[in-house]
Design an enzyme around this catalytic site. Structure first.
Site: not given
Ligand code: NAD
Length: 468
Positions: A210, A244
């Protein structure tokens, strides 16, 4: 000797006893994880405030409640997720049992970053526990107060024979990675993601990565500037931009920019007051190193809003930059802070070209009053996730997988996707021990007649059960 030798060996031995496999055990661990959150809510909120000056509101919404929701969802669906999944059969296997069994991988390593230091370790942990694995957790050493709470308190709730929290930075993580794990789930930067993948390759360990990147936000001329500004500003400055999936930069026409800048200023003032520094709702940059990097980016382009910073407090004002060149650092690296550059494009085509010339992002946003425009951006680009007319709201749906594509990562999780990520999908066929006469058509000596019969028997497409 490797400092993690004993831990890894202990957990692996537990896994081989089968202790983590029963649904009751998994549910008990999930309930214990829920109790950890409830009993220690204040402690965790304080730790998040010390690390990031995260407001109680943001801690609740993006760290604690979201993790509790994931636990509740797993508990509610555990039996259904664990159930063998029957699959279609062909004539040759009609009397047999064919199914996919979701079995735990074994010993799983979860490595987390500092920006949502609770969420990004607990959300994957829920999936790993639900799937029946033993787990080593490696929180970020940078969010040190949350790390301390996880190391000191979480083990009191979970079964320590199958679960451990380890501490350390890059060096310790690399020592950890020398061991063989059965699955590695990593959240962090693309640079470190490569190190993790290389270490995993030595043991042929599967990974979920991720990662980060730059998330484009296209704003069409046909939209209400104030509504867009409110939404973009909230998502850009949430967690002080250290997210993010935050919109990393805006792509819009010069005409839209003229309307957008005052609208963004209005949103920022309403959210954080005339002096954002004194707002209880705006956090701080995680460390001096990250602060210095972000302060360097403030010299790119021209400051249209904000631009103030204070090293003593690691404060950076919510900032908007204009007249930015594509070659400047702010458009080259992931920003990961409260800075929002605006790049001008003349058309939707130009915006799509700009996006497609770069690495595939983790998230992509398009704002327009025209559905057609939003759908065009969706159809002509690629990204881990996509949200039309808002920020990262797609993340609130556990029915959607969360993850990147290309340089922004591989694999996905949340809800059932987490359970599936941490489960090996084992292909199973349980055949009858008899029927040898019928099955013998596959043995030599081969004949043209038998090949025809065999191909018909093995065809799953054309076969209908009414034959039997
Ligand atoms: P990072 O990659 O520096 O660190 C992540 C983890 O890796 C930490 O636990 C750290 O201790 C460990 N680590 C760091 N350097 C290492 C090395 N050389 N060898 C082995 N392990 C090492 O990331 P970060 O600064 O903590 O987090 C920010 C990054 O994470 C951003 O790029 C952001 O986009 C990304 N991120 C992605 C997601 C997502 O869900 N895709 C979520 C949050 C953050």
């Amino acid at each position: 000797m490797n400092p993690f030798e004993d831990t890894v060996q202990r957990l692996r031995e537990t896994f081989h006893t089968g202790r983590t496999r029963p649904a009751e055990f998994r549910a008990a661990q999930l309930r214990a994880l829920g109790r950890f959150l409830q009993d220690n809510k204040q402690l965790l909120q304080e730790a998040l405030a010390q690390d990031l000056k995260k407001s109680a509101f943001e801690s609740e919404v993006s760290e604690i409640s979201i993790s509790q929701g994931e636990i509740n969802l797993a508990l509610k669906n555990l039996q259904a997720w664990m159930k063998d999944e029957e699959v279609p059969k062909n004539l040759a296997t009609q009397l047999d049992s064919a199914f996919i069994r979701k079995e735990p991988f074994g010993l799983v390593l979860i490595i987390a970053p500092w920006n949502y230091p609770l969420n990004l370790i607990l959300m994957p942990l829920v999936g790993a526990l639900a799937a029946g694995n033993c787990v080593v957790l490696k929180p970020s050493e940078i969010s040190k107060n949350t790390e301390k709470a996880l190391v000191e308190v979480l083990p009191r709730y979970l079964d320590q024979s199958c679960f451990a929290v380890v501490q350390g930075g890059p060096e310790e993580t690399q020592q950890l990675l020398e061991h063989k794990f059965d699955y590695i789930f990593f959240t962090g930067s693309s640079q470190v993601g490569k190190i993790i993948m290389a270490a995993a390759a030595k043991h042929l360990t599967p990974v979920t990565l991720e990662l980060g990147g730059k998330n484009p936000c296209y704003i069409d001329d046909n939209c209400d500037p104030q509504t867009v500004a409110n939404r973009v500003a909230w998502f850009r400055y949430f967690n002080t931009g250290q997210t993010c999936v935050a919109p990393d930069y805006i792509l819009c026409s010069p005409m839209m920019q003229e309307k957008l800048v005052p609208a963004l200023q209005s949103a920022i003032t309403r959210f954080y007051g005339e002096d954002p520094r004194s707002s209880p709702d705006l956090g701080r940059i995680i460390s001096d190193k990250h602060f210095q990097r972000l302060r360097g980016l403030l010299s790119c382009g021209r400051v249209a809003i904000g631009g103030q910073s204070d090293e003593s407090d690691r404060y950076i004002a919510p900032t908007v930059l204009v007249d930015v060149a594509e070659t400047e650092p702010v458009m080259q690296e992931e920003i990961f802070g409260p800075i929002l550059p605006i790049m001008n494009v003349r058309s939707l085509d130009e915006a799509v070209d700009f996006i497609n010339r770069r690495e595939k992002p983790l998230a992509l946003y398009a704002f327009s009053l025209s559905d057609q425009v939003v759908k065009q951006v969706l159809a002509r680009t690629s990204s881990g996730g996509f949200c039309g007319n808002d920020g990262f709201m797609h993340l609130t749906l556990s029915s959607l997988p969360f993850g990147g594509v290309g340089a922004s990562g591989m694999g996905g999780y949340h809800g059932k996707f987490s359970f599936d990520t941490f489960s090996h999908h084992r292909a199973c066929l349980l055949r009858s021990a008899g029927m040898e006469k019928v099955y013998s058509i596959r043995y030599p000596p081969y004949s043209p007649r038998n090949v025809k019969l065999l191909l018909t028997a093995m065809d799953t497409q054309g076969f209908s059960c009414t034959l039997l």
